[in-house]
Enzyme design. Structure first.
Site, mmCIF file in Angstrom:
data_model
loop_
_atom_site.group_PDB
_atom_site.id
_atom_site.type_symbol
_atom_site.label_atom_id
_atom_site.label_comp_id
_atom_site.label_asym_id
_atom_site.label_seq_id
_atom_site.Cartn_x
_atom_site.Cartn_y
_atom_site.Cartn_z
ATOM 1 N N GLU A 70 0.849 -1.198 0.000
ATOM 2 C CA GLU A 70 0.000 0.000 0.000
ATOM 3 C C GLU A 70 0.881 1.242 0.000
ATOM 4 O O GLU A 70 1.996 1.233 0.528
ATOM 5 C CB GLU A 70 -0.917 -0.051 1.233
ATOM 6 C CG GLU A 70 -1.748 1.191 1.509
ATOM 7 C CD GLU A 70 -2.739 1.550 0.419
ATOM 8 O OE1 GLU A 70 -2.383 1.477 -0.762
ATOM 9 O OE2 GLU A 70 -3.869 1.956 0.751
ATOM 10 N N ASP A 71 0.382 2.310 -0.593
ATOM 11 C CA ASP A 71 1.175 3.548 -0.640
ATOM 12 C C ASP A 71 1.152 4.272 0.698
ATOM 13 O O ASP A 71 2.196 4.669 1.217
ATOM 14 C CB ASP A 71 0.709 4.476 -1.778
ATOM 15 C CG ASP A 71 -0.782 4.801 -1.731
ATOM 16 O OD1 ASP A 71 -1.523 4.193 -0.927
ATOM 17 O OD2 ASP A 71 -1.214 5.677 -2.507
ATOM 18 N N ASP A 116 -3.845 6.279 6.013
ATOM 19 C CA ASP A 116 -4.254 7.584 6.527
ATOM 20 C C ASP A 116 -5.303 7.329 7.622
ATOM 21 O O ASP A 116 -4.942 7.046 8.764
ATOM 22 C CB ASP A 116 -4.787 8.382 5.328
ATOM 23 C CG ASP A 116 -5.143 9.807 5.665
ATOM 24 O OD1 ASP A 116 -4.511 10.384 6.547
ATOM 25 O OD2 ASP A 116 -6.060 10.354 5.022
ATOM 26 N N PHE A 165 -0.428 16.480 3.642
ATOM 27 C CA PHE A 165 -0.822 15.817 2.406
ATOM 28 C C PHE A 165 0.402 15.689 1.509
ATOM 29 O O PHE A 165 1.041 16.671 1.163
ATOM 30 C CB PHE A 165 -1.932 16.568 1.683
ATOM 31 C CG PHE A 165 -2.622 15.694 0.676
ATOM 32 C CD1 PHE A 165 -3.606 14.803 1.072
ATOM 33 C CD2 PHE A 165 -2.235 15.713 -0.654
ATOM 34 C CE1 PHE A 165 -4.203 13.954 0.150
ATOM 35 C CE2 PHE A 165 -2.835 14.865 -1.583
ATOM 36 C CZ PHE A 165 -3.822 13.995 -1.174
ATOM 37 N N ARG A 171 2.028 11.925 -9.509
ATOM 38 C CA ARG A 171 2.399 10.516 -9.274
ATOM 39 C C ARG A 171 3.794 10.207 -9.788
ATOM 40 O O ARG A 171 4.458 9.304 -9.281
ATOM 41 C CB ARG A 171 1.403 9.576 -9.974
ATOM 42 C CG ARG A 171 0.001 9.581 -9.396
ATOM 43 C CD ARG A 171 -0.783 8.378 -9.938
ATOM 44 N NE ARG A 171 -2.223 8.511 -9.801
ATOM 45 C CZ ARG A 171 -2.921 8.170 -8.725
ATOM 46 N NH1 ARG A 171 -2.297 7.705 -7.670
ATOM 47 N NH2 ARG A 171 -4.231 8.305 -8.693
HETATM 48 P P1 IMP Z 1 -7.371 5.795 4.203
HETATM 49 O O1 IMP Z 1 -8.531 4.906 3.896
HETATM 50 O O2 IMP Z 1 -7.821 7.096 4.817
HETATM 51 O O3 IMP Z 1 -6.292 5.149 5.018
HETATM 52 O O4 IMP Z 1 -6.809 6.268 2.817
HETATM 53 C C1 IMP Z 1 -5.861 5.615 2.110
HETATM 54 C C2 IMP Z 1 -5.782 6.154 0.710
HETATM 55 O O5 IMP Z 1 -5.984 7.575 0.681
HETATM 56 C C3 IMP Z 1 -4.400 5.939 0.150
HETATM 57 O O6 IMP Z 1 -4.292 4.724 -0.509
HETATM 58 C C4 IMP Z 1 -4.221 7.126 -0.768
HETATM 59 O O7 IMP Z 1 -4.696 6.823 -2.050
HETATM 60 C C5 IMP Z 1 -5.075 8.224 -0.166
HETATM 61 N N1 IMP Z 1 -4.285 9.170 0.639
HETATM 62 C C6 IMP Z 1 -4.272 9.311 1.987
HETATM 63 N N2 IMP Z 1 -3.425 10.276 2.383
HETATM 64 C C7 IMP Z 1 -2.862 10.746 1.255
HETATM 65 C C8 IMP Z 1 -1.859 11.753 0.998
HETATM 66 O O8 IMP Z 1 -1.282 12.422 1.880
HETATM 67 N N3 IMP Z 1 -1.544 11.942 -0.319
HETATM 68 C C9 IMP Z 1 -2.100 11.238 -1.333
HETATM 69 N N4 IMP Z 1 -3.029 10.298 -1.136
HETATM 70 C C10 IMP Z 1 -3.408 10.051 0.132
HETATM 71 MG MG MG Z 2 -5.007 8.260 -4.180
#
Ligand code: IMP
Ligand code: MG
Length: 185
Positions: A109-110, A113, A162, A175
């Site tokens: 996973e990238d 959050d 962010f 990206r």
């Molecule tokens: P979560 O469900 O809130 O944990 O969100 C995860 C997804 O939100 C990641 O796979 C990203 O695609 C996107 N995301 C969360 N924070 C960032 C950020 O700082 N930059 C870019 N994408 C983010």
């Molecule tokens: Mg994204």
């Protein structure tokens, strides 16, 4: 040249505050994680599953640091749309297309959050009885966590900002940056 001048000159991008993690730092961490996975899964059927689109670069780099046979899969989920705020809903737009009960699955996973995306994706994948399931995330923003979820491995813990680059986007842009930078949003 500062980061703004550099990204404008080299990539045509504006609106970046600072580089948070350099290309070399990412490379070293991905190499080390590849070595770790190589040892942990030696002799086992391994499937690395990248979550699209954000983890496409991470998954591509990580799998090349894994020096044992492995398969690659991708899952596309949508939880963010084009903005920067988690919707809390996770739709599987493209499934992995494999019977994962025959594999040890490592999700690449990238960024984690709120944790909602991974919490839901793992719940869905666990129902399919993989031999094991672990999550490796490049970035972790623990301050923002809402779901009760933590990765098995996280390469970098970052503050509540962010970030873009190395696969991560803001409105589908940035990206292709080879480093992680804080965006001005
Ligand atoms: P979560 O469900 O809130 O944990 O969100 C995860 C997804 O939100 C990641 O796979 C990203 O695609 C996107 N995301 C969360 N924070 C960032 C950020 O700082 N930059 C870019 N994408 C983010
Ligand atoms: Mg994204």
């Amino acid at each position: 040249m500062n980061i703004k001048e550099q990204t404008t000159e080299l990539f045509g991008y504006e609106g970046l505050k600072r580089v948070l993690i350099s290309e070399n730092e990412i490379k070293a961490a991905v190499q080390a994680e590849g070595r770790r996975i190589t040892e942990e899964y030696r002799g086992k059927p391994l499937l690395i599953a990248g979550l699209l689109k954000g983890s496409f670069i991470f998954a591509a780099d990580l799998c090349r640091e894994v020096k044992i046979p492995c398969e690659l899969g991708f899952i596309a989920v949508s939880s963010y749309g084009d903005g920067s705020v988690s919707s809390g809903r996770v739709d599987i737009a493209m499934d992995i297309g494999r019977d994962i009960s025959r594999y040890h699955v490592v999700i690449a996973e990238d960024i984690i959050d709120t944790g909602r995306t991974l919490c839901e994706v793992c719940r869905i994948l666990r129902e399919r009885n993989p031999l094991s399931l672990k999550v490796v995330t490049l970035l972790d923003k623990p301050e923002r966590r809402e779901a009760d979820f933590n990765a098995d491995v996280s390469l970098f813990t970052i503050p509540d900002a962010f970030v873009v680059g190395y696969g991560l986007d803001y409105g589908e842009k940035y990206r292709n940056l080879p480093f992680i930078a804080e965006a001005e949003i």
